[in-house]
Design a protein around this motif. Structure first.
Motif, PDB file in Angstrom:
ATOM      1  N   LEU A  38      -2.348   6.561  19.893  1.00 28.95           N
ATOM      2  CA  LEU A  38      -2.980   6.129  21.136  1.00 28.95           C
ATOM      3  C   LEU A  38      -3.593   4.747  20.919  1.00 28.95           C
ATOM      4  N   THR A 116     -16.852  14.181  22.217  1.00 27.36           N
ATOM      5  CA  THR A 116     -15.950  13.126  22.662  1.00 27.36           C
ATOM      6  C   THR A 116     -15.531  12.244  21.486  1.00 27.36           C
ATOM      7  N   CYS A 122     -11.740   3.874  26.024  1.00 28.28           N
ATOM      8  CA  CYS A 122     -11.257   5.145  26.572  1.00 28.28           C
ATOM      9  C   CYS A 122     -11.921   6.312  25.841  1.00 28.28           C
ATOM     10  N   THR A 123     -12.041   7.443  26.524  1.00 24.86           N
ATOM     11  CA  THR A 123     -12.724   8.595  25.953  1.00 24.86           C
ATOM     12  C   THR A 123     -11.841   9.824  26.003  1.00 24.86           C
ATOM     13  N   LEU A 124     -11.744  10.515  24.866  1.00 31.53           N
ATOM     14  CA  LEU A 124     -11.068  11.801  24.774  1.00 31.53           C
ATOM     15  C   LEU A 124     -12.121  12.892  24.687  1.00 31.53           C
ATOM     16  N   GLU A 125     -11.954  13.942  25.474  1.00 27.38           N
ATOM     17  CA  GLU A 125     -12.836  15.103  25.392  1.00 27.38           C
ATOM     18  C   GLU A 125     -12.206  16.153  24.489  1.00 27.38           C
ATOM     19  N   LEU A 139      -7.138  17.757  23.009  1.00 24.75           N
ATOM     20  CA  LEU A 139      -7.778  16.517  23.435  1.00 24.75           C
ATOM     21  C   LEU A 139      -7.395  16.205  24.872  1.00 24.75           C
ATOM     22  N   TYR A 141      -7.617  13.478  28.066  1.00 29.42           N
ATOM     23  CA  TYR A 141      -7.871  12.128  28.578  1.00 29.42           C
ATOM     24  C   TYR A 141      -7.612  12.127  30.071  1.00 29.42           C
ATOM     25  N   TRP A 151      -3.437  16.657  24.681  1.00 27.25           N
ATOM     26  CA  TRP A 151      -2.710  16.784  23.418  1.00 27.25           C
ATOM     27  C   TRP A 151      -3.092  18.139  22.851  1.00 27.25           C
TER      28      TRP A 151
END
Length: 217
Positions: A38, A116, A122-125, A139, A141, A151
């Motif tokens: 990413l 996170t 950008c942020t993935l939870e 994950l 987004y 993901w």
């Protein structure tokens, strides 16, 4: 080229441009694991999901831009074979679910449900999904003004949840978490990228949830 998510070991990566992120998907290793690079489109920051195998391939994909972190979706060896080599070569941090961390070669940060991970701006939870392994993570987004992307490691595939090796307790936990934390929260247009094989959407798989639960795998 239109992104399909179809990749083969030794073949070209599949590249998808999202709002905020570029996704590069490659197949590595003898069990055709998917690895995902990413890249933040604003500042070039890069995070790799699952340094599964073929460190040389992954390092070539990463290139001179370097790597901030490797996120491991779960502790199984086919998802971690290149982790130590990639971390050593890039100096990246290694992030994994807290309950799987003891079984992963190198971990510098643990995460759990609701945490996170940043990729540039950008942020993935992190979504903790129990069953395939105790510490499996998914994950999330959310594209600004767009769709959600997941993901899923080996917790969700087109056609069913991940392998729980006949353990009914683990299967029940996994199907419950997948149904409530993924399908229960996110819309049908949510795209997911699994640890092996082809991508899919929650909408394509949602009609089969009851079938998966009934068959028990």
């Amino acid at each position: 080229m239109t992104y399909t998510g179809d990749v083969t070991r030794g073949g070209e990566p599949a590249v998808r441009e999202l709002t905020g992120l570029t996704v590069c998907k490659v197949s590595v290793g003898p069990t055709d694991n998917n690895a995902y690079l990413l890249t933040c489109r604003a500042d070039g920051t890069q995070v790799l999901i699952d340094a599964a195998n073929d460190a040389e391939t992954l390092l070539e994909l990463i290139g001179p831009a370097g790597l901030t972190a490797v996120v491991t979706t779960h502790s199984h060896g086919d998802h971690t074979a290149a982790l130590a080599a990639v971390v050593q070569a890039t100096g990246a941090s290694s992030i994994a679910g807290a309950d799987d961390a003891p079984a992963i070669p190198v971990v510098t940060r643990t995460v759990t449900d609701g945490d996170t991970i940043t990729v540039g701006d950008c942020t993935l939870e992190v979504i903790h999904v129990v069953g395939h392994t105790p510490g499996s993570i998914v994950l999330l987004y959310r594209e600004p003004d767009g769709i959600a992307h997941l993901w899923t490691g080996d917790s969700l595939f087109p056609g069913g949840v991940g392998n729980t090796r006949g353990n009914k307790k683990n299967f029940t936990s996994l199907i419950n978490d997948v149904e409530s934390k993924l399908f229960g929260r996110l819309g049908d247009d949510t795209w997911f990228y699994p640890g092996h094989g082809k991508d899919s959407t929650l909408g394509a798989e949602r009609p089969h949830l009851a079938e998966w639960r009934a068959r028990g795998w």
